[in-house]
Design a protein around this motif. Structure first.
Motif, PDB file in Angstrom:
ATOM      1  N   ILE A 266       0.833  -1.234   0.135  1.00 24.79           N
ATOM      2  CA  ILE A 266       0.057   0.108  -0.014  1.00 24.79           C
ATOM      3  C   ILE A 266       0.737   1.248   0.038  1.00 24.79           C
ATOM      4  O   ILE A 266       0.619   2.131  -0.711  1.00 24.79           O
ATOM      5  CB  ILE A 266      -1.011  -0.020   1.202  1.00 24.79           C
ATOM      6  CG1 ILE A 266      -1.924  -1.284   1.146  1.00 24.79           C
ATOM      7  CG2 ILE A 266      -1.458   1.286   1.245  1.00 24.79           C
ATOM      8  CD1 ILE A 266      -2.788  -1.169   2.222  1.00 24.79           C
ATOM      9  N   MET A 267       1.997   1.157   0.710  1.00 21.29           N
ATOM     10  CA  MET A 267       2.725   2.318   0.815  1.00 21.29           C
ATOM     11  C   MET A 267       3.652   2.664  -0.399  1.00 21.29           C
ATOM     12  O   MET A 267       4.190   3.815  -0.533  1.00 21.29           O
ATOM     13  CB  MET A 267       4.004   2.228   2.176  1.00 21.29           C
ATOM     14  CG  MET A 267       3.225   2.750   3.523  1.00 21.29           C
ATOM     15  SD  MET A 267       4.448   2.582   4.834  1.00 21.29           S
ATOM     16  CE  MET A 267       4.683   0.919   4.854  1.00 21.29           C
ATOM     17  N   GLY A 268       3.935   1.407  -1.151  1.00 24.07           N
ATOM     18  CA  GLY A 268       4.566   1.518  -2.341  1.00 24.07           C
ATOM     19  C   GLY A 268       3.660   2.000  -3.472  1.00 24.07           C
ATOM     20  O   GLY A 268       4.206   3.077  -4.367  1.00 24.07           O
ATOM     21  N   VAL A 269       2.415   1.879  -3.518  1.00 29.95           N
ATOM     22  CA  VAL A 269       1.293   2.439  -4.594  1.00 29.95           C
ATOM     23  C   VAL A 269       1.265   4.025  -4.074  1.00 29.95           C
ATOM     24  O   VAL A 269       1.349   4.604  -5.194  1.00 29.95           O
ATOM     25  CB  VAL A 269       0.218   1.465  -4.430  1.00 29.95           C
ATOM     26  CG1 VAL A 269      -0.743   2.382  -5.198  1.00 29.95           C
ATOM     27  CG2 VAL A 269       0.307   0.139  -5.053  1.00 29.95           C
ATOM     28  N   ALA A 270       0.941   4.161  -2.924  1.00 32.04           N
ATOM     29  CA  ALA A 270       0.989   5.736  -2.424  1.00 32.04           C
ATOM     30  C   ALA A 270       1.983   6.394  -2.821  1.00 32.04           C
ATOM     31  O   ALA A 270       2.096   7.571  -3.020  1.00 32.04           O
ATOM     32  CB  ALA A 270       0.584   5.598  -1.106  1.00 32.04           C
ATOM     33  N   TYR A 271       3.266   5.658  -2.450  1.00 33.23           N
ATOM     34  CA  TYR A 271       4.601   6.500  -2.762  1.00 33.23           C
ATOM     35  C   TYR A 271       4.855   6.749  -4.211  1.00 33.23           C
ATOM     36  O   TYR A 271       5.052   7.914  -4.641  1.00 33.23           O
ATOM     37  CB  TYR A 271       5.526   5.781  -2.278  1.00 33.23           C
ATOM     38  CG  TYR A 271       6.862   6.670  -2.579  1.00 33.23           C
ATOM     39  CD1 TYR A 271       7.387   7.851  -1.920  1.00 33.23           C
ATOM     40  CD2 TYR A 271       7.834   6.250  -3.479  1.00 33.23           C
ATOM     41  CE1 TYR A 271       8.520   8.440  -2.230  1.00 33.23           C
ATOM     42  CE2 TYR A 271       9.277   7.106  -4.015  1.00 33.23           C
ATOM     43  CZ  TYR A 271       9.377   8.184  -3.161  1.00 33.23           C
ATOM     44  OH  TYR A 271      10.527   8.655  -3.640  1.00 33.23           O
ATOM     45  N   GLY A 272       4.295   6.101  -5.289  1.00 27.70           N
ATOM     46  CA  GLY A 272       4.556   5.967  -6.667  1.00 27.70           C
ATOM     47  C   GLY A 272       3.414   7.163  -7.138  1.00 27.70           C
ATOM     48  O   GLY A 272       4.019   8.054  -7.962  1.00 27.70           O
ATOM     49  N   LYS A 273       2.430   7.579  -6.505  1.00 26.29           N
ATOM     50  CA  LYS A 273       1.435   8.653  -6.940  1.00 26.29           C
ATOM     51  C   LYS A 273       2.018   9.726  -6.288  1.00 26.29           C
ATOM     52  O   LYS A 273       2.191  10.830  -6.944  1.00 26.29           O
ATOM     53  CB  LYS A 273       0.192   8.169  -6.322  1.00 26.29           C
ATOM     54  CG  LYS A 273      -0.885   9.634  -6.510  1.00 26.29           C
ATOM     55  CD  LYS A 273      -2.300   9.287  -6.177  1.00 26.29           C
ATOM     56  CE  LYS A 273      -3.146  10.500  -6.535  1.00 26.29           C
ATOM     57  NZ  LYS A 273      -4.622  10.286  -6.002  1.00 26.29           N
ATOM     58  N   ILE A 274       2.712   9.994  -5.059  1.00 24.88           N
ATOM     59  CA  ILE A 274       3.403  10.945  -4.518  1.00 24.88           C
ATOM     60  C   ILE A 274       4.591  11.524  -5.405  1.00 24.88           C
ATOM     61  O   ILE A 274       4.655  12.528  -5.664  1.00 24.88           O
ATOM     62  CB  ILE A 274       3.803  10.678  -3.178  1.00 24.88           C
ATOM     63  CG1 ILE A 274       2.576  10.371  -2.166  1.00 24.88           C
ATOM     64  CG2 ILE A 274       4.637  11.760  -2.344  1.00 24.88           C
ATOM     65  CD1 ILE A 274       3.064   9.732  -0.739  1.00 24.88           C
ATOM     66  N   TYR A 275       5.313  10.752  -5.719  1.00 25.43           N
ATOM     67  CA  TYR A 275       6.608  10.986  -6.583  1.00 25.43           C
ATOM     68  C   TYR A 275       6.103  11.521  -7.791  1.00 25.43           C
ATOM     69  O   TYR A 275       6.733  12.342  -8.334  1.00 25.43           O
ATOM     70  CB  TYR A 275       7.395   9.709  -6.565  1.00 25.43           C
ATOM     71  CG  TYR A 275       8.707  10.064  -7.404  1.00 25.43           C
ATOM     72  CD1 TYR A 275       9.935  10.661  -6.596  1.00 25.43           C
ATOM     73  CD2 TYR A 275       9.021   9.757  -8.502  1.00 25.43           C
ATOM     74  CE1 TYR A 275      10.998  11.003  -7.373  1.00 25.43           C
ATOM     75  CE2 TYR A 275      10.240  10.348  -9.196  1.00 25.43           C
ATOM     76  CZ  TYR A 275      11.099  10.676  -8.652  1.00 25.43           C
ATOM     77  OH  TYR A 275      12.557  11.041  -9.038  1.00 25.43           O
ATOM     78  N   ARG A 276       5.140  11.074  -8.623  1.00 26.00           N
ATOM     79  CA  ARG A 276       4.691  11.333  -9.830  1.00 26.00           C
ATOM     80  C   ARG A 276       4.093  12.852  -9.754  1.00 26.00           C
ATOM     81  O   ARG A 276       4.411  13.774 -10.507  1.00 26.00           O
ATOM     82  CB  ARG A 276       3.507  10.407 -10.371  1.00 26.00           C
ATOM     83  CG  ARG A 276       4.096   9.129 -11.106  1.00 26.00           C
ATOM     84  CD  ARG A 276       3.240   8.693 -11.973  1.00 26.00           C
ATOM     85  NE  ARG A 276       1.815   8.248 -11.285  1.00 26.00           N
ATOM     86  CZ  ARG A 276       1.742   7.171 -10.506  1.00 26.00           C
ATOM     87  NH1 ARG A 276       2.549   6.165 -10.372  1.00 26.00           N
ATOM     88  NH2 ARG A 276       0.525   6.875  -9.890  1.00 26.00           N
TER      89      ARG A 276
ATOM     90  N   THR B 297      13.687  11.545  -0.070  1.00 29.34           N
ATOM     91  CA  THR B 297      14.571  10.677   0.960  1.00 29.34           C
ATOM     92  C   THR B 297      13.450   9.788   1.472  1.00 29.34           C
ATOM     93  O   THR B 297      14.014   8.508   1.935  1.00 29.34           O
ATOM     94  CB  THR B 297      14.527  11.796   2.253  1.00 29.34           C
ATOM     95  OG1 THR B 297      15.366  12.783   1.544  1.00 29.34           O
ATOM     96  CG2 THR B 297      15.402  11.173   3.204  1.00 29.34           C
ATOM     97  N   LEU B 298      11.873  10.113   1.695  1.00 31.92           N
ATOM     98  CA  LEU B 298      11.313   9.079   2.083  1.00 31.92           C
ATOM     99  C   LEU B 298      11.248   7.734   1.159  1.00 31.92           C
ATOM    100  O   LEU B 298      11.337   6.527   1.655  1.00 31.92           O
ATOM    101  CB  LEU B 298       9.888   9.519   2.098  1.00 31.92           C
ATOM    102  CG  LEU B 298       8.557   8.623   2.103  1.00 31.92           C
ATOM    103  CD1 LEU B 298       8.850   7.703   3.406  1.00 31.92           C
ATOM    104  CD2 LEU B 298       7.342   9.120   1.996  1.00 31.92           C
ATOM    105  N   GLY B 299      11.342   7.880  -0.172  1.00 37.00           N
ATOM    106  CA  GLY B 299      11.415   6.832  -1.135  1.00 37.00           C
ATOM    107  C   GLY B 299      12.686   5.934  -0.900  1.00 37.00           C
ATOM    108  O   GLY B 299      12.711   4.591  -0.910  1.00 37.00           O
ATOM    109  N   LEU B 300      13.690   6.724  -0.725  1.00 34.42           N
ATOM    110  CA  LEU B 300      15.216   5.913  -0.117  1.00 34.42           C
ATOM    111  C   LEU B 300      14.843   4.934   1.166  1.00 34.42           C
ATOM    112  O   LEU B 300      15.496   3.848   1.050  1.00 34.42           O
ATOM    113  CB  LEU B 300      16.340   6.835  -0.212  1.00 34.42           C
ATOM    114  CG  LEU B 300      16.614   7.410  -1.322  1.00 34.42           C
ATOM    115  CD1 LEU B 300      17.758   8.659  -1.221  1.00 34.42           C
ATOM    116  CD2 LEU B 300      17.244   6.646  -2.295  1.00 34.42           C
TER     117      LEU B 300
END
Length: 346
Positions: free
Chosen positions: A220-230, A261-264
């Protein structure tokens, strides 16, 4: 969560053989040692270095956020709490696990073994929950900036922060109460040495634990982060193309850097803990034949993750990098640096 684990498939108990126990110099019944003296010294030295690095690194993060005003944001409240959890892993969990790994024996009381195991699970689960909260903060800051103060207000931050610590305690309660071995006490006693400090789990619990406590939240966090990064990337491009005011560009750049940084941090967490989860599940279908050394390697890889966050902050986050430099140079004791501009361009 990185404790030695023995999973019980109740349909295959007849295939399980008892461990051979030996009485060591400390009058403890443990499995025989598996390393030579030279090897044990080398491994223990390396692990001590890891423990010290984790303690010092997370102390830097805690001190920096507590001292510098510019780092005292709502997201960094969770960063501070996460650093505290990692620090506690380094000082409360890893030293005892190190002795157990090196000597293949638990030198402390059997009751403390249960406490140690429970704290291990609490801190590991707390790390996932903290990452979830940081992801939620980034999602609202980047995707819904106009509603950020309403969605991430002080009261909600307090509730989420409390949940990060209370929920793992509730999660671990069955282990503390011994519910994980109800009905199989005799089998447990026959399968391990009394002073080996091995954690028992039934197969169904292992699968539920791995899926619910790691795979689902991280997916779930991975999907959310993908949207955040885009969204963050698109906003950054739009700022440059429209030549918006410098103050807006700087603020957006800060959000974008925090998002990277959160992604890393999330990536490091997945890399360090995924092997443990894979071995945890594979061992269920392998009749619990995974060697102790495989368990030790994946367990310590999870522990070492507690030291990655300070490194990532120092390498990829300018404000933290400057804060670390000031703290390490001891300038905080000789001048008023609390309000220094950590975000300025070099």
């Amino acid at each position: 969560m990185a404790q030695s684990v023995l999973k019980l498939n109740l349909t295959n108990l007849t295939n399980v053989s008892s461990n051979s126990c030996v009485l060591n110099a400390f009058q403890l019944l443990c499995p025989p040692p598996e390393m030579s003296y030279a090897s044990s010294v080398l491994v223990q030295t390396a692990l001590v270095i890891c423990i010290v690095a984790i303690a010092v690194g997370n102390t830097l993060v805690i001190a920096s956020i507590a001292y510098f005003r510019e780092l005292q944001s709502r997201m960094n409240v969770f960063t501070l709490s996460l650093a505290l959890a990692d620090f506690l892993v380094g000082v409360l969990i890893m030293p005892f696990s190190m002795l157990k790994t090196v000597h293949n024996c638990w030198f402390f009381s059997r009751w403390f073994c249960k406490i140690h195991t429970s704290l291990d699970y609490i801190f590991s689960t707390a790390s996932i929950l903290h990452l979830s909260c940081i992801t939620y903060d980034r999602y609202n800051a980047i995707c819904h900036p106009l509603c950020y103060t309403q969605r991430v207000n002080r009261a909600k931050v307090v509730v989420m922060l409390g949940g990060c610590w209370v929920a793992p305690v509730i999660y671990v309660a069955p282990i503390m109460l011994g519910w994980n071995i109800i009905g199989i006490e005799e089998v447990v006693a026959s399968m391990t040495c009394p002073d080996s400090c091995v954690m028992f789990k039934k197969t169904t619990f292992v699968l539920l634990d791995t899926v619910c406590a790691f795979m689902v939240p991280m997916s779930i966090m991975g999907v959310a982060y993908g949207k955040i990064y885009r969204v963050a990337r698109d906003q950054s491009r739009r700022v440059h193309s429209q030549h918006q005011q410098q103050v807006d560009g700087n603020a957006l750049k800060r959000e974008y850097n925090a998002t990277k940084t959160l992604g890393l941090i999330m990536g490091a967490f997945c890399v360090c803990w995924l092997p443990y989860c894979v071995v945890n599940v594979v061992d269920v279908f392998n009749n619990d034949q995974t060697s102790r050394w495989v368990w030790s390697v994946v367990a310590w890889l999870g522990y070492i993750n507690s030291g990655f966050n300070p490194v990532l902050y120092g390498l990829f986050n300018r404000p933290f990098r400057r804060a670390f430099a000031i703290v390490l140079s001891k300038r905080i004791f000789t001048s008023d640096t609390r309000n220094v501009d950590l975000f300025r361009e070099d």
